[in-house]
Design a protein around this motif. Structure first.
Motif, mmCIF file in Angstrom:
data_model
loop_
_atom_site.group_PDB
_atom_site.id
_atom_site.type_symbol
_atom_site.label_atom_id
_atom_site.label_comp_id
_atom_site.label_asym_id
_atom_site.label_seq_id
_atom_site.Cartn_x
_atom_site.Cartn_y
_atom_site.Cartn_z
ATOM 1 N N VAL A 98 3.765 5.609 -7.474
ATOM 2 C CA VAL A 98 4.063 5.053 -8.897
ATOM 3 C C VAL A 98 3.888 6.102 -9.909
ATOM 4 O O VAL A 98 2.789 6.730 -10.170
ATOM 5 N N SER A 99 5.073 6.693 -10.604
ATOM 6 C CA SER A 99 4.890 7.800 -11.754
ATOM 7 C C SER A 99 4.256 8.932 -11.081
ATOM 8 O O SER A 99 3.212 9.571 -11.780
ATOM 9 N N GLY A 100 4.435 9.243 -9.798
ATOM 10 C CA GLY A 100 3.685 10.427 -9.295
ATOM 11 C C GLY A 100 2.298 10.100 -8.662
ATOM 12 O O GLY A 100 1.562 11.239 -8.180
ATOM 13 N N HIS A 101 1.859 8.965 -8.906
ATOM 14 C CA HIS A 101 0.509 8.613 -8.485
ATOM 15 C C HIS A 101 0.648 7.919 -7.047
ATOM 16 O O HIS A 101 1.275 7.103 -6.936
ATOM 17 N N ARG A 102 -0.060 8.491 -6.142
ATOM 18 C CA ARG A 102 -0.059 7.984 -4.618
ATOM 19 C C ARG A 102 -1.228 6.795 -4.535
ATOM 20 O O ARG A 102 -2.213 7.327 -4.627
ATOM 21 N N LEU A 103 -0.884 5.675 -4.470
ATOM 22 C CA LEU A 103 -1.924 4.466 -4.574
ATOM 23 C C LEU A 103 -1.715 3.797 -3.095
ATOM 24 O O LEU A 103 -0.615 3.350 -2.883
ATOM 25 N N GLY A 104 -2.893 3.560 -2.524
ATOM 26 C CA GLY A 104 -2.868 2.627 -1.409
ATOM 27 C C GLY A 104 -2.993 1.214 -1.678
ATOM 28 O O GLY A 104 -3.463 0.764 -2.745
ATOM 29 N N THR A 105 -1.974 0.486 -0.978
ATOM 30 C CA THR A 105 -1.633 -0.863 -1.356
ATOM 31 C C THR A 105 -2.882 -1.703 -1.193
ATOM 32 O O THR A 105 -3.370 -2.678 -1.978
ATOM 33 N N MET A 106 -3.772 -1.340 -0.151
ATOM 34 C CA MET A 106 -5.034 -2.178 0.199
ATOM 35 C C MET A 106 -5.986 -2.348 -1.131
ATOM 36 O O MET A 106 -6.703 -3.153 -1.419
ATOM 37 N N GLU A 107 -6.137 -1.167 -1.829
ATOM 38 C CA GLU A 107 -6.924 -1.167 -3.061
ATOM 39 C C GLU A 107 -6.632 -1.847 -4.187
ATOM 40 O O GLU A 107 -7.286 -2.715 -4.577
ATOM 41 N N ILE A 108 -5.310 -2.151 -3.994
ATOM 42 C CA ILE A 108 -4.761 -3.023 -5.574
ATOM 43 C C ILE A 108 -4.928 -4.625 -4.857
ATOM 44 O O ILE A 108 -5.342 -5.498 -5.520
ATOM 45 N N GLU A 109 -4.727 -4.767 -3.625
ATOM 46 C CA GLU A 109 -4.868 -6.037 -3.087
ATOM 47 C C GLU A 109 -6.547 -6.373 -3.190
ATOM 48 O O GLU A 109 -6.869 -7.621 -3.647
ATOM 49 N N SER A 110 -7.486 -5.585 -2.974
ATOM 50 C CA SER A 110 -8.740 -5.651 -3.027
ATOM 51 C C SER A 110 -9.099 -6.034 -4.529
ATOM 52 O O SER A 110 -10.118 -6.896 -4.748
ATOM 53 N N ALA A 111 -8.604 -5.203 -5.477
ATOM 54 C CA ALA A 111 -8.768 -5.437 -6.968
ATOM 55 C C ALA A 111 -8.467 -6.995 -7.344
ATOM 56 O O ALA A 111 -9.021 -7.705 -7.958
ATOM 57 N N LEU A 112 -7.286 -7.557 -6.793
ATOM 58 C CA LEU A 112 -6.702 -8.862 -7.242
ATOM 59 C C LEU A 112 -7.542 -9.690 -6.526
ATOM 60 O O LEU A 112 -8.021 -10.726 -7.150
ATOM 61 N N VAL A 113 -7.988 -9.615 -5.260
ATOM 62 C CA VAL A 113 -8.921 -10.704 -4.786
ATOM 63 C C VAL A 113 -10.347 -10.515 -5.211
ATOM 64 O O VAL A 113 -11.058 -11.697 -5.176
ATOM 65 N N SER A 114 -10.573 -9.724 -6.007
ATOM 66 C CA SER A 114 -11.884 -9.486 -6.677
ATOM 67 C C SER A 114 -12.242 -10.498 -7.843
ATOM 68 O O SER A 114 -13.257 -10.897 -8.455
ATOM 69 N N LYS A 115 -10.729 -11.015 -8.277
ATOM 70 C CA LYS A 115 -10.788 -12.074 -9.283
ATOM 71 C C LYS A 115 -11.342 -13.350 -8.434
ATOM 72 O O LYS A 115 -10.258 -14.186 -8.180
ATOM 73 N N THR A 116 -12.560 -13.640 -8.134
ATOM 74 C CA THR A 116 -12.921 -14.700 -7.193
ATOM 75 C C THR A 116 -12.663 -16.080 -7.768
ATOM 76 O O THR A 116 -12.749 -16.849 -7.093
ATOM 77 N N ASP A 117 -12.688 -16.339 -9.284
ATOM 78 C CA ASP A 117 -12.529 -17.660 -9.858
ATOM 79 C C ASP A 117 -10.884 -18.051 -9.788
ATOM 80 O O ASP A 117 -10.839 -19.039 -9.910
ATOM 81 N N LEU A 118 -10.195 -17.159 -9.380
ATOM 82 C CA LEU A 118 -9.041 -17.313 -9.296
ATOM 83 C C LEU A 118 -8.106 -17.123 -8.122
ATOM 84 O O LEU A 118 -7.284 -17.896 -7.561
ATOM 85 N N VAL A 119 -8.123 -15.957 -7.478
ATOM 86 C CA VAL A 119 -7.330 -15.547 -6.557
ATOM 87 C C VAL A 119 -8.060 -15.561 -5.112
ATOM 88 O O VAL A 119 -9.126 -15.244 -4.648
#
Length: 661
Positions: A535-556
């Protein structure tokens, strides 16, 4: 190649409790480090000693490792043994002989107990039945069975006579089964009329018939059918026989056939592969050694333990930690036919209480679905059951996100059970990176450190080592006994897939991205290399974005992230999200999507904000709980789904996820 950026920060550390350290086989970090030093200082001597101490040989080996034809490594290749004898016969005349080998709980809750002595007799009788059908050493046999004692008996009986088995998961389609019969050149299929799952009869024999009718199964002579239910099924005269027919009059004594250590014990086709099936071939000696050792090390298995691995025998986890490892270790294990959510989502907790399970090993996907269920319905929360028998928890199948890890730790383990977050693959044969329950301080979301003898590292595309804190590709630099030997019938594909020339042709490429922490050198898996987004030259692992979403524990409750092409940023982040509330639509969906984007920006940074967020009642999963990310990639790109979706538990969910907010 620029490094894969690691954006997930985790500072919580949980040292093992003092009582666990004192009682463990590997007691404390000093003991672990001493084993690692032994392996580094005398690599072959270390493995030779482990093989002599943990495996019963009919002909002792004199050569530990042959590296002359790398990457086609050979271990203990002039030695001979039998895998079934190492799981059953070695317990004859010991106290284990009369201990319970398997506690089988059927879908309807009926419980059957089988001792080691009884299991040996059943395996011997079935092995004689296979021989009577003309099945011999070196023949390939497809096993397409429910999660029952008979499935394990079939695997052990094949091993007993030196036949190579290939287990196909009972949720796979006729087409997938047909491809595997043809590729393996199977002479027989062992199946059942039906399987019971969630109170329903699901056909197996009818799918076998459809697979054979597709043509090309020219080597197939015999189909053996276990009548799991009273319901009749089609039986082709001359080819198809019931278990009752072939077992009649067969002796329970069958002398195990000695095979070379490199003899193929099984072929296991990797799931979710496209094109020609990829048959991972495993040896007998090295594989069995690692199955036994990891039971001792990772699960610290003790004589009074009740071990429960929830995996199906159709996957590598069910091979190593149901059909072989627990039996080689003389353990008592639970085998469960059903699903974790029937008759309700308290089934796992009820079974742990009922059978006094001490070591529980399951997948993050199952944990996340049970978190969602427990937060929706208080009646199925683990606190309603007595889980005090538990002493070790395990996680397998994919990286476990930190919030699911914490829920598991608190609500299932009562904040006292170490969690062994195991990293391994079909190709590795057993755990390669994992905490040890009596030694390793654990960190949520990290598989921590390699097992002794596993020389793991993180490198760039040229094979150059990367410093701690930099993300790259996970490799193993030296061979180990339980590693994949080849891809069945396709050695060139084996070399290209796992031992690329650009890395020297001798280093095993796991296909996963990983990072080591700067402080402890702990490994954390960031996802498959092909799941790295640019993304715009940044190499990001999908698992870390998934973890961030799931850490919204009241919602996801659950999230899966894939990339899609984007004119502006090169790739855009596309997230598929299951909420802990009814699926939103219209303006509510847009509002929640924005809330989640802002959350990801706060947790990781603006660069990781999903451009596209879609909501579903569930994610597309196979019946084993594997999220089919390749289907999600097609949906994100707006492509029509042309791939086989017959293995999905909920095919209708694809239409729901195709809707944009």
């Amino acid at each position: 190649m620029s490094a894969i950026e690691s954006v997930l920060v985790e500072n919580r550390v949980f040292p093992p409790q003092e009582a666990a350290v004192k009682a463990a086989r590997i007691s404390g970090m000093a003991a672990y480090e001493a084993l690692c030093r032994q392996a580094e200082q005398d690599f072959q001597g270390f493995w030779a000693q482990q093989a002599r101490d943990n495996v019963v040989w009919t002909r002792p080996f004199s050569r530990t490792l042959d590296e002359s034809n790398a990457p086609f490594y050979k271990w203990f290749d002039d030695g001979e043994l039998n895998a079934s004898a190492n799981c059953l016969d070695k317990h004859v005349g010991t106290p284990v002989e009369n201990e319970t080998a398997i506690v089988f709980e059927a879908d309807d809750g009926t419980v059957t107990r089988v001792t080691y002595k009884e299991l040996l007799a059943r395996v011997g009788q079935f092995a004689n039945a296979l021989k009577a059908q003309g099945i011999r050493k070196g023949d390939r046999v497809i096993i397409y069975m429910p999660m029952t004692v008979e499935g394990v008996v079939a695997m052990q009986a094949c091993a007993r006579i030196g036949a190579t088995h290939s287990v196909v998961f009972g949720g796979f389609s006729a087409k997938a089964l047909n491809e595997r019969i043809i590729d393996a050149g199977a002479v027989a299929v062992i199946t059942a009329n039906f399987q019971m799952r969630g109170g329903k009869e699901l056909p197996l024999k009818a799918i076998v018939d459809d697979a054979i009718a597709m043509g090309g199964c020219t080597t197939l002579r015999t189909v053996l059918v276990y009548m799991r239910t009273p319901t009749a099924c089609n039986m082709a005269a001359g080819r198809d026989k019931t278990f009752d027919e072939v077992l009649k009059g067969q002796s329970a004594e069958c002398t195990p056939v000695s095979v070379g250590a490199e003899h193929p014990l099984f072929i296991l086709y990797t799931s979710g592969s496209t094109g020609k099936p990829k048959g991972v071939q495993h040896s007998t000696g090295g594989y069995l050694l690692w199955a036994k050792l990891t039971m001792d090390w990772t699960f610290d298995i003790q004589p009074k333990d009740v071990f429960w691995c929830t995996a199906d025998i159709g996957w590598i986890t069910g091979h190593t930690y149901v059909a072989y490892g627990p039996l080689a270790a003389g353990a008592t294990q639970v085998i469960f036919e059903g699903i974790p959510t029937w008759p309700d989502a308290g089934r796992f907790w009820q079974m742990i209480q009922k059978h006094k399970v001490t070591v529980f090993y399951t997948a993050p996907t199952a944990i996340r679905s049970l978190i969602k269920a427990a937060e929706t319905d208080a009646k199925v929360h683990p606190r309603n059951w007595d889980l005090s028998s538990l002493r070790i928890l395990g996680s397998v199948g994919e990286p476990i996100n930190p919030e699911a890890w914490m829920w598991y730790h608190k609500n299932v383990g009562g904040e006292r059970c170490p969690i062994v977050d195991t990293f391994w693959q079909t190709e590795t044969g057993g755990h390669v990176i994992t905490p040890l329950p009596g030694a390793t301080p654990t960190v949520p979301g990290s598989c921590t450190l390699p097992l002794p003898g596993i020389m793991a590292a993180i490198v760039d595309e040229t094979g150059k080592d990367l410093p701690n804190g930099a993300g790259g590709m996970l490799v193993i630099k030296r061979p180990w006994p339980s590693m994949i030997r080849t891809i069945w019938g396709d050695p060139e594909r084996f070399k290209k897939s796992y031992f690329p020339e650009e890395m020297g042709g001798r280093t095993y490429l796991a296909g996963d991205g990983a990072v080591r922490s700067s402080d402890r050198g702990y490994f954390r898996i960031t996802g498959r290399i092909d799941d790295v987004l640019n993304v715009s030259g940044h190499r990001l692992g999908t698992m870390e974005i998934e973890s961030a979403l799931v850490s919204k524990t009241d919602l996801v409750a659950e999230a899966a992230v894939v990339g899609r092409p984007d004119d502006l940023t090169g790739e855009a982040v596309c997230a598929f999200v299951v909420l802990k509330r009814p699926r939103p639509v219209g303006e509510e969906a847009k509002k929640i999507a924005n809330e989640l984007r802002n959350w990801v920006a706060k947790e990781i940074g603006p660069i990781a904000k999903p451009k596209d967020i879609r909501f579903g009642d569930n994610l597309p999963k196979t019946r084993s709980g594997k999220i089919m990310r390749r289907l999600l990639r097609s949906i994100a790109k707006g492509e029509a789904i042309t791939q086989d979706t017959s293995t999905l538990e909920n095919p209708a969910i694809l239409e729901q996820l195709a809707e944009k907010n």
